[in-house]
Design an enzyme around this catalytic site. Structure first.
Site, short mmCIF file in Angstrom:
data_model
loop_
_atom_site.label_atom_id
_atom_site.label_comp_id
_atom_site.label_asym_id
_atom_site.label_seq_id
_atom_site.Cartn_x
_atom_site.Cartn_y
_atom_site.Cartn_z
CE LYS A 191 0.87 6.64 6.92
NZ LYS A 191 1.56 7.15 5.70
CB SER A 217 4.41 4.50 5.32
OG SER A 217 3.77 5.72 5.00
CB SER A 250 3.16 6.47 2.07
OG SER A 250 4.43 6.04 2.42
N1 GLN Z 1 8.70 4.49 0.83
C1 GLN Z 1 9.01 5.88 0.88
C2 GLN Z 1 9.89 6.17 2.05
O1 GLN Z 1 10.20 5.26 2.73
C3 GLN Z 1 7.76 6.70 0.92
C4 GLN Z 1 7.19 6.89 2.26
C5 GLN Z 1 6.00 7.80 2.29
O2 GLN Z 1 5.46 8.18 1.25
N2 GLN Z 1 5.61 8.19 3.49
O3 GLN Z 1 10.26 7.28 2.30
#
Ligand code: GLN
Length: 474
Positions: free
Chosen positions: A77, A152, A176
């Site tokens: 990532k 994400s 994410s």
């Molecule tokens: N969807 C969650 C957020 O927007 C989780 C994001 C993540 O785990 N980086 O914060």
């Protein structure tokens, strides 16, 4: 089309019988990356470098000096630092920034002869659940290209889904790794908080952030976890526990007690096919002799607010370093210190990131700290205690990973609160710090992957992986 393998064990067999070489594998993935360029999973492909490293690994395999991950081609990532390579967090503010050191995870993986094929698209600073906040645009889901990858770590999940690499490394702050894995029909593991070093990971919310593998198989998740986990002098939040060789001990460990959240079946916000899938697995588990019981979780409505208050507060502090002075984007129209800060941040950050910085700053401000931040910390404590209590009575909690399958690109709700609510099932493990895994549980009637999630006690990854392996064969 080249042959693709579902686990490193299979690849190793192919390497031993000289059916394939690591270089051949890399060429196969590079072909897939070219064919699927429109999915937008990669921010950058390290084509020449991956081929060169593959040849080196092939040589080490010949000499008998290759590491445990020889034959494993991964993507990372784009918020994971890799020395000498760009790392952007999919943000304009860092788009031309090059890492000056490698994260601990990258060092550990490379030391075992992994080949890194590229860096994957993600939500900007990992803030989002659809990969739509990325400065590089959304990632398309291979199962239906009109739909999102999830996020994400959306690029990482699609890269694995579409065989553009064998496995990928994501980060999970509030879901994410798990949620995009569920949208893409692959395995996504968030380890216990404190298992894997955060050194060299671009920080979003430091008391939540964990690195996790995205794979086709449970064995590969186990293997990647054991290589990446363990004490690191650069991250003082890490547990000093010894890391078991998870992948060597995957076995069926008998009948289990499993709790599922009653609300996952009764809530109108959960898609009916997601509910049906949960019921199907509950029935299968019962038929196989496990005890599966519904439980109530009174704090359910507080999960999302507590997570977002705390994650935004931490984000507002972590992102203060992007000021146009130290590194990253600097506004060309800035003419003094104040305007350098203001313009660089205003022009460099996207809308969702700005919203979070503002809300995070607000909940930490003198007049509101007690009402929001301190209160959310107390709620987090209650959630953790309740989760620990359930997990002292049951081996696992079984819940959907997400309330619905991948949705259409561009259909994201205008109201961010509605979007945030879709993290309802992933943030519990993040708030409690316990490990959780998303496992593919078939497709819905439209052919979209669905995922189910298992949570377990702190540092109980071995049991989680054992049961996951069995669960996938159910
Ligand atoms: N969807 C969650 C957020 O927007 C989780 C994001 C993540 O785990 N980086 O914060």
């Amino acid at each position: 089309m080249a042959k693709f393998y579902s686990s490193l064990t299979e690849i190793k067999r192919g390497l031993q019988s000289a059916e394939i070489t690591v270089e051949g594998l890399v060429n196969g993935y590079l072909d897939q990356i070219k064919k699927n360029a429109h999915l937008n999973a990669f921010n950058e492909v390290f084509e020449q470098e991956a081929l060169t490293s593959a040849k080196e690994v092939d040589n080490r395999l010949k000499n008998g000096t290759a590491g445990k991950l020889a034959g494993m081609v991964i993507a990372i990532k784009d918020n994971i630092c890799y020395k000498g390579h760009k790392v952007s967090a999919s943000s304009k503010i860092l788009k031309d920034f090059t890492s000056i050191y490698s994260s601990t995870v990258v060092e550990r993986l490379l030391a075992q002869d992994v080949v890194i094929i590229g860096r994957c698209n993600c939500d900007e600073f990992a803030m989002g659940g659809a990969n739509e906040t990325s400065w590089f645009g959304p990632v398309k889901n291979q199962a239906d290209e009109t739909r999102v990858s999830g996020g994400s770590s959306g690029g990482s999940a699609v890269a694995v889904q579409a065989n553009m690499c064998h496995a990928a490394i994501g980060t999970d702050t509030g879901g994410s790794v798990r949620q995009p894995a569920s949208f893409c029909g692959v395995v996504g593991l968030k380890p216990t908080y404190g298992r894997i070093s955060r050194h060299g990971i671009i920080a979003f919310a430091s008391s939540f952030d964990q690195v996790g593998p995205i794979t086709h198989s449970v064995e590969d998740a186990a293997l990647l976890l054991e290589i990446m986990a363990g004490p690191d002098e650069y991250d003082s939040t890490l547990a000093q526990k010894e890391v078991p060789e998870f992948s060597k001990h995957i076995e069926n460990t008998g009948k289990k007690k499993i709790a599922y959240l009653q609300e996952a079946l009764s809530s109108p916000g959960v898609d009916t096919e997601v509910k049906d899938t949960l019921v199907k697995y509950i029935d299968k588990l019962r038929a196989d002799g496990h005890t599966v019981k519904p439980i109530a979780f009174e704090q359910l409505d507080y999960l999302v607010p507590a997570y977002y208050i705390l994650a935004m507060a931490e984000a507002s502090s972590n992102l203060a370093r992007f000021d146009g002075v130290h590194y990253g984007y600097r506004s060309p129209s800035a003419d003094d210190l104040q305007s350098t800060y203001k313009r660089s941040r205003s022009e460099g950050f996207g809308k969702e990131v700005k919203r979070r910085i503002m809300l995070g700053t607000f909940v930490l401000s003198a007049g509101y700290y007690d009402a929001y931040y301190a209160k959310a910390q107390k709620v987090r404590r209650l959630i953790r205690e309740k989760t620990d209590q359930i997990l002292s009575e049951y081996d696992f909690i079984l819940i959907p990973t997400a309330p619905e399958p991948a949705f259409a690109i561009g259909k994201e709700e205008k109201d961010p609160v509605v979007t945030y609510l879709s993290d309802i099932f992933t943030v519990q493990a993040s708030l409690a710090g316990v490990p959780a895994i998303s496992l593919p549980a078939g497709n819905n009637s439209k052919g979209l992957p669905l995922g189910l999630q298992l949570l377990t006690k702190h540092f109980n990854e071995q049991e989680l992986l054992n049961f996951s392996k069995y669960f996938l064969e159910l």
